[in-house]
Design an enzyme around this catalytic site. Structure first.
Site, PDB file in Angstrom:
ATOM      1  N   ARG A 136     -35.312  20.091 -13.831  1.00  0.00           N
ATOM      2  CA  ARG A 136     -34.378  20.810 -13.017  1.00  0.00           C
ATOM      3  C   ARG A 136     -33.683  21.981 -13.860  1.00  0.00           C
ATOM      4  O   ARG A 136     -33.204  23.010 -13.683  1.00  0.00           O
ATOM      5  CB  ARG A 136     -33.269  19.857 -12.627  1.00  0.00           C
ATOM      6  CG  ARG A 136     -32.391  20.398 -11.807  1.00  0.00           C
ATOM      7  CD  ARG A 136     -31.277  19.584 -11.058  1.00  0.00           C
ATOM      8  NE  ARG A 136     -30.632  18.980 -12.141  1.00  0.00           N
ATOM      9  CZ  ARG A 136     -30.175  17.547 -12.203  1.00  0.00           C
ATOM     10  NH1 ARG A 136     -30.699  16.820 -11.424  1.00  0.00           N
ATOM     11  NH2 ARG A 136     -29.403  17.307 -13.331  1.00  0.00           N
ATOM     12  N   LYS A 170     -32.402  39.885  -1.417  1.00  0.00           N
ATOM     13  CA  LYS A 170     -32.692  41.224  -0.923  1.00  0.00           C
ATOM     14  C   LYS A 170     -33.704  41.893  -1.709  1.00  0.00           C
ATOM     15  O   LYS A 170     -34.979  41.799  -1.480  1.00  0.00           O
ATOM     16  CB  LYS A 170     -31.302  41.965  -1.130  1.00  0.00           C
ATOM     17  CG  LYS A 170     -30.026  41.051  -0.264  1.00  0.00           C
ATOM     18  CD  LYS A 170     -30.529  40.831   1.201  1.00  0.00           C
ATOM     19  CE  LYS A 170     -29.280  40.243   1.865  1.00  0.00           C
ATOM     20  NZ  LYS A 170     -29.436  38.661   2.061  1.00  0.00           N
TER      21      LYS A 170
HETATM   22  C1  LIG Z   1     -23.705  41.530  -0.366  1.00  0.00           C
HETATM   23  C2  LIG Z   1     -24.423  39.951  -0.286  1.00  0.00           C
HETATM   24  N1  LIG Z   1     -24.037  39.177  -1.140  1.00  0.00           N
HETATM   25  C3  LIG Z   1     -24.681  37.995  -1.181  1.00  0.00           C
HETATM   26  C4  LIG Z   1     -25.576  37.660  -0.173  1.00  0.00           C
HETATM   27  C5  LIG Z   1     -26.014  36.385   0.143  1.00  0.00           C
HETATM   28  O1  LIG Z   1     -27.464  36.120   0.098  1.00  0.00           O
HETATM   29  P1  LIG Z   1     -28.127  34.920   0.349  1.00  0.00           P
HETATM   30  O2  LIG Z   1     -28.530  35.205   2.003  1.00  0.00           O
HETATM   31  O3  LIG Z   1     -29.244  34.935  -0.550  1.00  0.00           O
HETATM   32  O4  LIG Z   1     -27.276  33.695   0.087  1.00  0.00           O
HETATM   33  C6  LIG Z   1     -25.868  38.700   0.762  1.00  0.00           C
HETATM   34  C7  LIG Z   1     -26.652  38.278   2.222  1.00  0.00           C
HETATM   35  O5  LIG Z   1     -26.903  39.193   3.021  1.00  0.00           O
HETATM   36  C8  LIG Z   1     -25.194  39.997   0.803  1.00  0.00           C
HETATM   37  O6  LIG Z   1     -25.355  40.910   1.689  1.00  0.00           O
END
Ligand SMILES: Cc1ncc(COP(=O)(O)O)c(C=O)c1O
Length: 395
Positions: free
Chosen positions: A54, A205
């Site tokens: 882990r 992203k």
């Molecule tokens: C600015 C921002 N932070 C965090 C996240 C969260 O990412 P995850 O979808 O991987 O949880 C997102 C998702 O859209 C986002 O736009």
């Protein structure tokens, strides 16, 4: 294998003889919950030995090392999603009785975590207007304020904050700062270089870049904070798989190339949109003349492909008709992949404390790697549908 072993035993041991691995360009993807230790003394010596899968294996360590380069960080911890990175970093540094100040333009699920979990554990949460000056923000901090959570540009409405100034003023009052830097992707902006204590991003992203993997990271330079992040991951039992780590690392290799192209295409589309009769305002900090452009120009080395614009006022059914008319843009919430996407923003503003009139329905676009002229043609025909549904040219 000893010839006197029975078949069952032979099968359990078959194929496990370790040979040194040949070198490949990427790290090996190791799969394992069990880590075999070299001797009895090592079993409880987890300062010097990795004792459990882990904690991560080859691909996870390779990704952490690469992200430390990206973020200019001493240490980086991994989480199973971007949201888990935000909640993990916040939980790592706060305790009951503390107060956290959070930008009102924070990603909505981060807000849900603050409202539904943090408060239950005795942490006070106060939202601040992302347009508030750093001085006023720090002046509003109480004796219990321990952390300021920023997101710049803000989700959907793209307000920039002077995060460097906030960090400088916060430090003088022993308040920690955290930036959700998913828009900057650790490449266009490096929070730690600007004095911010904790840099988190959704690797889901731009770093992943292909809309097919969830992961998040938190980065820090202060050894005490790095340790707090690592302890938080250990205590909460978060882990990411070797396959996912490998995939994110593969995305990282082309991050600069994709960001450059998507940033340029995004600016081309944003500049075109600004001239269209059915468009109110464009909210893209990297586009000259847009709100907060100076702050972006001071701190960022480029832009990604995410921005918003408003349509001239019209009914919801016309906004839906605009979105439904798009052929190249998918309708979807995540972003940072190679494909273009659109969503309507207004339903998400209901939970905001500081309501703003943006002058018309807001649309967020994510510009992918398609040819900008094709995207513009798609938007042109959809704006035509919008105008027709509103009952007149451009209105
Ligand atoms: C600015 C921002 N932070 C965090 C996240 C969260 O990412 P995850 O979808 O991987 O949880 C997102 C998702 O859209 C986002 O736009």
């Amino acid at each position: 294998m000893p010839p006197d072993w029975n078949d069952e035993t032979r099968l359990i041991r078959a194929g496990t003889a370790s040979k040194p691995l040949v070198r490949t360009v990427g790290p090996p993807i190791q799969k394992g919950s069990t880590v075999l230790l070299p001797d009895a003394a090592s079993l409880y010596d987890d300062e010097n030995h990795l004792t459990y899968g882990r904690q991560g294996l080859a691909a996870q360590f390779a990704l952490q090392a690469a992200l430390a380069e990206l973020e200019h960080a001493r240490g980086v911890t991994l989480y199973p999603s971007g949201l888990a990175a935000l909640s993990g970093a916040v939980l790592a540094v706060l305790q009951a009785g503390d107060e956290v100040l959070v930008t009102d333009a924070v990603y909505k699920p981060s807000r849900r975590f603050c409202d539904h979990m943090l408060k239950r554990f005795g942490v006070a949460v106060r939202y601040f207007d992302p347009r508030q000056s750093p001085q006023d923000l720090i002046a509003s901090a109480s004796a219990a304020t321990r952390l300021i959570v920023m997101e710049s540009p803000g989700s959907l409405s793209f307000e920039m904050q002077d995060m460097a100034r906030v960090a400088q003023l916060a430090r003088a009052r022993q308040i920690l700062t955290l930036a959700d830097n998913t828009w900057g992707a650790g490449y266009l902006y490096r929070p730690l270089d600007h004095g911010i204590d904790l840099s988190i991003q959704a690797l889901t992203k731009y770093v992943g870049g292909h809309s097919d993997v969830f992961m998040g990271s938190a980065a820090a330079n202060d050894p005490k904070l790095v340790r707090a992040l690592e302890d938080g991951v250990t205590h909460l039992g978060w882990a990411v798989t070797g396959e996912d780590a490998y995939q994110v690392l593969r995305g990282l290799r082309t991050l600069p190339t994709r960001l450059t192209r998507q940033g340029e295409s995004g600016l081309a589309v944003a500049a075109w949109l600004r001239e269209q009769p059915g468009v109110g305002q464009v909210l893209h900090p990297a586009l000259p003349g847009c709100p907060d452009h100076d702050l972006w120009a001071r701190d960022y080395s480029g832009a990604c492909g995410l921005f918003s614009f408003t349509l001239t006022p019209g009914p919801q059914r016309a906004v839906n008709a605009f979105l439904d008319a798009l052929k190249l843009f998918g309708l979807g919430f995540s972003w940072g992949g190679f494909e273009s996407l659109a969503i309507a923003c207004d339903p998400q503003f209901a939970t905001r404390k500081f309501k703003r009139d943006y002058g018309g329905p807001m649309i967020r676009l994510h510009i992918g790697l398609e040819t900008p002229a094709d995207l513009i043609a798609d938007l042109r025909q959809a704006l035509g549908v919008y105008a027709a549904r509103c009952g007149g040219a451009g209105a």
